[in-house]
Design an enzyme around this catalytic site. Structure first.
Site, PDB file in Angstrom:
ATOM      1  N   CYS A 188      30.015 -17.531  22.543  1.00  0.00           N
ATOM      2  CA  CYS A 188      30.714 -18.622  22.650  1.00  0.00           C
ATOM      3  C   CYS A 188      30.528 -19.646  23.713  1.00  0.00           C
ATOM      4  O   CYS A 188      30.019 -20.871  23.412  1.00  0.00           O
ATOM      5  CB  CYS A 188      32.292 -18.576  22.609  1.00  0.00           C
ATOM      6  SG  CYS A 188      32.988 -17.447  21.442  1.00  0.00           S
ATOM      7  N   THR A 189      30.010 -18.957  25.098  1.00  0.00           N
ATOM      8  CA  THR A 189      29.794 -19.910  26.019  1.00  0.00           C
ATOM      9  C   THR A 189      28.244 -20.326  25.924  1.00  0.00           C
ATOM     10  O   THR A 189      27.951 -21.402  26.059  1.00  0.00           O
ATOM     11  CB  THR A 189      29.748 -19.076  27.256  1.00  0.00           C
ATOM     12  OG1 THR A 189      31.210 -18.598  27.503  1.00  0.00           O
ATOM     13  CG2 THR A 189      29.131 -19.545  28.529  1.00  0.00           C
TER      14      THR A 189
END
Length: 164
Positions: free
Chosen positions: A55-56
């Site tokens: 996600c990051t």
């Protein structure tokens, strides 16, 4: 392009159909309503959790290429089931200038409306919806767990909106 994924709570909005409207708070507790962006494109990016690796990576790629979205008159709205407090810390740590929206309570309600909530794990799947200025879904993709989305696909989809 739409990829079907099992364990979703609802039906994924079809390309060419109106996007479900929603209102969620951002990382600062401010309400953000999808329909308030009438006249501009919106990229709604559902992701499982703040501070997680894939996600990051995906959101940092958007951050680092935000000009491509702005050039296409597109606003990015990133949505997870995290609280606004977690999202505020996440945005500050990573330097995100776009809204991170908390689909915290009722837990995953908006992700469910978009067919990307995994009730077994309590998180959103990796779903992206590009919505045009009239509120119509023009592109969607849902990736399997553990598979990052392709920024080049977003850029290509946004380029087709600029041609219309």
């Amino acid at each position: 392009m739409t990829t079907a994924v099992a364990a979703t709570a609802g039906t994924i909005p079809a390309v060419g159909q109106p996007a479900p409207d929603f209102e969620l708070v951002n990382q600062y507790g401010e309400p953000v309503r999808l329909s308030s962006f009438a006249g501009q494109n919106v990229v709604v990016v559902f992701y499982p959790f703040a501070f997680s690796g894939i996600c990051t990576g995906e959101l940092c790629e958007i951050r680092d290429n935000i000009a491509a979205f702005e050039d296409a008159n597109a606003t990015v709205l990133a949505v997870s089931v995290d609280s606004k407090f977690s999202l505020r810390a996440y945005a500050a740590q990573e330097g995100y200038s776009f809204d991170l929206l908390a689909d915290f309570w009722p837990h995953g309600a908006v992700a469910s409306e978009y067919g990307v909530f995994d009730a077994e794990t309590g998180m959103a799947l990796r779903g992206t919806f590009i919505i045009d200025g009239e509120g119509i879904v023009r592109y969607s993709v849902v990736n399997p767990r553990g598979q990052a989305r392709d920024l080049a696909e977003y850029k290509a989809a946004l380029a087709t909106l600029a041609q219309d």
